[in-house]
Write a protein that holds these residues in place. Sequence first.
Motif, mmCIF file in Angstrom:
data_model
loop_
_atom_site.group_PDB
_atom_site.id
_atom_site.type_symbol
_atom_site.label_atom_id
_atom_site.label_comp_id
_atom_site.label_asym_id
_atom_site.label_seq_id
_atom_site.Cartn_x
_atom_site.Cartn_y
_atom_site.Cartn_z
ATOM 1 N N GLU A 207 95.722 -9.671 70.517
ATOM 2 C CA GLU A 207 94.685 -9.855 69.375
ATOM 3 C C GLU A 207 94.126 -10.685 69.576
ATOM 4 O O GLU A 207 94.181 -11.753 69.027
ATOM 5 N N THR A 208 92.217 -10.472 68.741
ATOM 6 C CA THR A 208 91.669 -11.421 68.777
ATOM 7 C C THR A 208 91.185 -10.693 67.008
ATOM 8 O O THR A 208 90.232 -10.290 67.167
ATOM 9 N N PRO A 209 91.545 -11.172 65.876
ATOM 10 C CA PRO A 209 90.072 -11.659 64.741
ATOM 11 C C PRO A 209 88.567 -10.841 64.941
ATOM 12 O O PRO A 209 88.153 -11.758 65.772
ATOM 13 N N ASP A 210 87.604 -11.190 64.052
ATOM 14 C CA ASP A 210 86.824 -10.491 64.274
ATOM 15 C C ASP A 210 85.854 -11.913 64.148
ATOM 16 O O ASP A 210 86.105 -13.181 63.387
ATOM 17 N N THR A 211 84.827 -12.667 64.752
ATOM 18 C CA THR A 211 84.618 -13.675 65.046
ATOM 19 C C THR A 211 83.948 -13.995 63.800
ATOM 20 O O THR A 211 84.196 -15.459 63.803
ATOM 21 N N ALA A 212 83.168 -13.581 62.996
ATOM 22 C CA ALA A 212 82.813 -13.985 61.675
ATOM 23 C C ALA A 212 84.156 -14.143 60.551
ATOM 24 O O ALA A 212 84.010 -15.228 59.935
ATOM 25 N N LEU B 229 86.512 -16.340 61.614
ATOM 26 C CA LEU B 229 86.674 -17.450 62.520
ATOM 27 C C LEU B 229 85.174 -17.893 62.168
ATOM 28 O O LEU B 229 85.825 -19.538 61.740
ATOM 29 N N ASP B 230 84.410 -17.822 62.029
ATOM 30 C CA ASP B 230 83.655 -18.222 61.238
ATOM 31 C C ASP B 230 83.350 -19.192 59.922
ATOM 32 O O ASP B 230 82.445 -19.964 60.137
ATOM 33 N N ALA B 231 83.746 -17.789 59.659
ATOM 34 C CA ALA B 231 84.065 -18.133 57.960
ATOM 35 C C ALA B 231 84.905 -19.667 58.083
ATOM 36 O O ALA B 231 85.006 -20.643 57.244
ATOM 37 N N ALA B 232 85.848 -19.324 58.751
ATOM 38 C CA ALA B 232 87.216 -19.934 58.426
ATOM 39 C C ALA B 232 86.957 -22.111 59.021
ATOM 40 O O ALA B 232 87.284 -22.836 58.619
ATOM 41 N N LEU B 233 85.605 -21.433 59.798
ATOM 42 C CA LEU B 233 85.668 -23.491 60.960
ATOM 43 C C LEU B 233 84.456 -23.848 59.739
ATOM 44 O O LEU B 233 84.480 -24.695 59.151
ATOM 45 N N GLU B 234 83.912 -23.000 58.840
ATOM 46 C CA GLU B 234 82.936 -22.828 58.139
ATOM 47 C C GLU B 234 84.000 -23.716 56.871
ATOM 48 O O GLU B 234 82.703 -24.890 56.577
ATOM 49 N N ALA B 235 84.210 -23.276 56.381
ATOM 50 C CA ALA B 235 85.145 -23.663 54.990
ATOM 51 C C ALA B 235 85.916 -24.984 55.381
ATOM 52 O O ALA B 235 86.445 -26.124 55.020
ATOM 53 N N PHE B 236 86.745 -25.323 56.690
ATOM 54 C CA PHE B 236 87.485 -26.020 57.722
ATOM 55 C C PHE B 236 85.729 -28.216 57.748
ATOM 56 O O PHE B 236 86.405 -28.693 56.943
ATOM 57 N N ALA B 237 84.470 -27.390 57.588
ATOM 58 C CA ALA B 237 84.000 -28.188 58.377
ATOM 59 C C ALA B 237 83.412 -28.445 56.146
ATOM 60 O O ALA B 237 83.110 -30.399 56.912
ATOM 61 N N ASP B 238 83.686 -28.193 55.088
ATOM 62 C CA ASP B 238 83.293 -28.825 53.684
ATOM 63 C C ASP B 238 84.614 -29.507 53.594
ATOM 64 O O ASP B 238 84.385 -29.896 52.037
ATOM 65 N N THR B 239 85.253 -29.050 54.246
ATOM 66 C CA THR B 239 87.026 -30.112 53.798
ATOM 67 C C THR B 239 86.112 -32.113 54.260
ATOM 68 O O THR B 239 85.846 -32.604 55.022
ATOM 69 N N ASP C 31 96.180 -15.622 76.103
ATOM 70 C CA ASP C 31 96.518 -14.063 75.479
ATOM 71 C C ASP C 31 97.849 -15.724 75.367
ATOM 72 O O ASP C 31 98.625 -16.112 74.962
ATOM 73 N N GLY C 32 98.760 -14.279 74.444
ATOM 74 C CA GLY C 32 100.111 -14.183 74.290
ATOM 75 C C GLY C 32 100.018 -13.654 73.423
ATOM 76 O O GLY C 32 99.489 -14.360 72.134
ATOM 77 N N ASP C 33 101.677 -14.305 72.376
ATOM 78 C CA ASP C 33 101.910 -13.727 71.374
ATOM 79 C C ASP C 33 101.731 -15.514 70.788
ATOM 80 O O ASP C 33 102.046 -16.512 71.305
ATOM 81 N N THR C 34 101.672 -15.211 69.861
ATOM 82 C CA THR C 34 101.200 -16.863 68.650
ATOM 83 C C THR C 34 101.265 -16.729 67.151
ATOM 84 O O THR C 34 100.784 -15.915 66.611
ATOM 85 N N ALA C 35 101.509 -18.796 66.875
ATOM 86 C CA ALA C 35 101.368 -18.196 65.202
ATOM 87 C C ALA C 35 100.596 -18.542 64.612
ATOM 88 O O ALA C 35 100.057 -18.961 63.875
ATOM 89 N N ALA C 36 99.642 -18.742 65.642
ATOM 90 C CA ALA C 36 97.887 -18.870 65.389
ATOM 91 C C ALA C 36 97.632 -17.916 64.374
ATOM 92 O O ALA C 36 97.810 -17.107 64.777
ATOM 93 N N ALA C 37 96.520 -18.219 63.912
ATOM 94 C CA ALA C 37 95.956 -17.212 62.907
ATOM 95 C C ALA C 37 94.534 -16.689 63.784
ATOM 96 O O ALA C 37 94.228 -15.573 63.798
ATOM 97 N N PHE C 38 94.131 -17.316 64.514
ATOM 98 C CA PHE C 38 92.347 -16.799 65.077
ATOM 99 C C PHE C 38 92.892 -17.469 67.488
ATOM 100 O O PHE C 38 93.938 -17.922 67.014
ATOM 101 N N ARG C 39 92.368 -17.054 67.305
ATOM 102 C CA ARG C 39 92.436 -16.957 69.373
ATOM 103 C C ARG C 39 91.000 -16.644 69.538
ATOM 104 O O ARG C 39 90.058 -15.874 69.126
#
Length: 753
Positions: free
Chosen positions: A488-493, A495-505, A723-731
Amino acid sequence: MASQELHDLVVVANRLPVDAKTLPDGATEWVTSPGGLVTAMESVMRNVDSAAWVGWAGSPGEAPEPFRADGMDLYPVSLDATDIEKYYEGFSNATLWPLYHDVIVDPAYHRTWWDTYVSANRRFAKAAAAVTAPGGTIWVHDYQLQLVPEMIRSERPDVRIGFFNHIPFPPVELFSQLPKRNQVLRGLLGADLVGFQRESDTLNFLASVRHLLGYQVDQRTVTVPGIGAVEPRDVIAGTFPISLDTQAVTELTEDPEIKERARQLRHDLGDPENVVLGVDRLDYTKGIRHRLKAWGELLNDGSIDPRETVLVQVATPSRERVDAYRQLRDEVELTVGRINGDHAPIGRPAISYLHRSFNRRDMTALYMAADVVLVTALRDGMNLVAKEYVASRPDLRGVLVLSEFAGAADELRAALLVNPHDIDELKSAALRALSMPEEEQEEMMTSLRRQVLDHDVQSWAKHFLDELEAVGEPAPPSAPIIRLSGDETPDTAQLDAALEAFADTPRILVASDFDGVLAPIVADRDAVQANPRSIGALRELTELSGVNVALVSGRALEDLQHHAGMPSSVALVGSHGAEVGALPSDLHADVMDAGTMTMDETRQNLRDSIARRLQHIADQHPGAEVEVKPASAVLHTRNAKGRGAGNATEAALEFARGLPDVTVTPGKEVVEFSVVDSHKGTAVRALGRAAAADALLYLGDDVTDENVFAILEDGDLGVKVGDGDTAAAFRIEGTDAVADLLERLLELRTGEE
């Protein structure tokens, strides 16, 4: 469709309690399916708040979406044609079923069946773990799912787990013949409570645990050693004879239509003086051939007049793709035809043979019409037919002839008990039943009904669940909550939004595993080469204000330094946190203890002894290798030949049970034994404090990386690679995608888009 809510009670069985029925307009209707387990559990499910059922929907291929039917939340598990052939028809019904039923038919063994059994069990376990509320209860049923309890426990130690075996459990002399017998026992011992139908089954199980695993058994309590330094735990084995929903049966017997149907059935049979009934799945364990042989001899010697007495044999179709069952059907039908040909009067059969399923209303009518019921199982876990007949006779008439090898014989002592292997005894019991006076029938049936009505399915379930509740508190959650399953993979958009927020930290820590993330996995660990794009992006990130970079690997620190080739501005942590390299000047060394690894002579000797044992295991499985690190010994199975990887891993984990003062970490084709208590999650948390980071990003691909994903907080970013079950929010997919992500982070942080 049922919502993906979490449930306090989750029942796990091979089949869902419903069957799909296609309507004339093409729509699908789900109807309650027949069978002892469904009959027993249906009323339990209706009387429990927030309950769900996990099982196969009955058709090969993709599973339907979760849905609600008959007031129950149902979660289908997918089984494809190969699963059905090897897991269900193969290992479950051609290996386990005959072995557990005293080898009436020779069991068949195929190693690929076992592989599929394991993978199917894992699917059921994951489905159940995903829908169970924290601190909830999971009740696993029957021989098809014996590995599920241990699989659930490894993922959800916070829940109570019960297992109930509906079929017999064989004596240790028979069970010992089973390949993978120890894995089956350990699978069952993943439960807190293991239940059986008969006292003899419980004692057989405990004997197998004692003799084959060598675990301590004190009366009904098994002490299961932990893996490595994990504390041992107690498992209770107990006897819980199953019953039926007697209230539902009582209501059916009071229905005027069913009463009339019972009268009509006798009329359709020619209004004989006596109707004798056999009701069975068409299975070689049910003793149908013995029953027919006895009946044929009674007709041959004139003890029974076919004009006065008729035998009705209901043989419900069962597993007709399995050779032994097809052969049984041919034999039964040939015997019935021969007996009818020899003895049936014109217009009336001596044996009325019905090879089809009947609904509950029709079955109740048959029971009410029968003067005698023959239950002649050669071996049976319980046999609810015996109890259904008793519950269907409020008139206190009728006689039950019951095999002493059926579980019901332990409770229904007032029945005529027989050894079905003794044909003469079976004939005598049938004749005695047919000639029993009404007052004796009434006395017998009164005793039988008291036992059945006082111990219905609700009391059975309550007894089991109360016992499960009393075995002790579940462990606190130690495994991370799964956020993404499978691929299962969230939409790439997103991930990019989360990465943008992280980069602004303002202050960030970028941490990553090495193998499988920055460098592709290779067979030769010494030939590993990191993706130059990823390494370049990390180096540039270290030069930016407010950014710290760390590599956290299972490799030994010296090995990681050699292959990563990172500048001193990158913090290196090896051996899953047990080794910490020289820290960059902008990290607070007093927070990140570089002396985490505290080896002494005792620990070094322990590590060396573990390494010797692992080398012995590796020598038995060509291709497996042992690596000795400063604080651990590691078994690598990536290059093991054939089934060697799985067998070597199993041997290593068996060695780990009860091994003191050791942290055992199974990973991707690796098992690590660390004599220093450390893991990646602890190391990354300490790195975050040392860097005074406001947020951190972690990239990982292995089971060991889940310890990091589990400790991430709001604002942090966890990315699973592969692949694989994960506690991560993105893949993301692989090492090239890692390079893309790191370069994108660099762009966002520098503002050079």
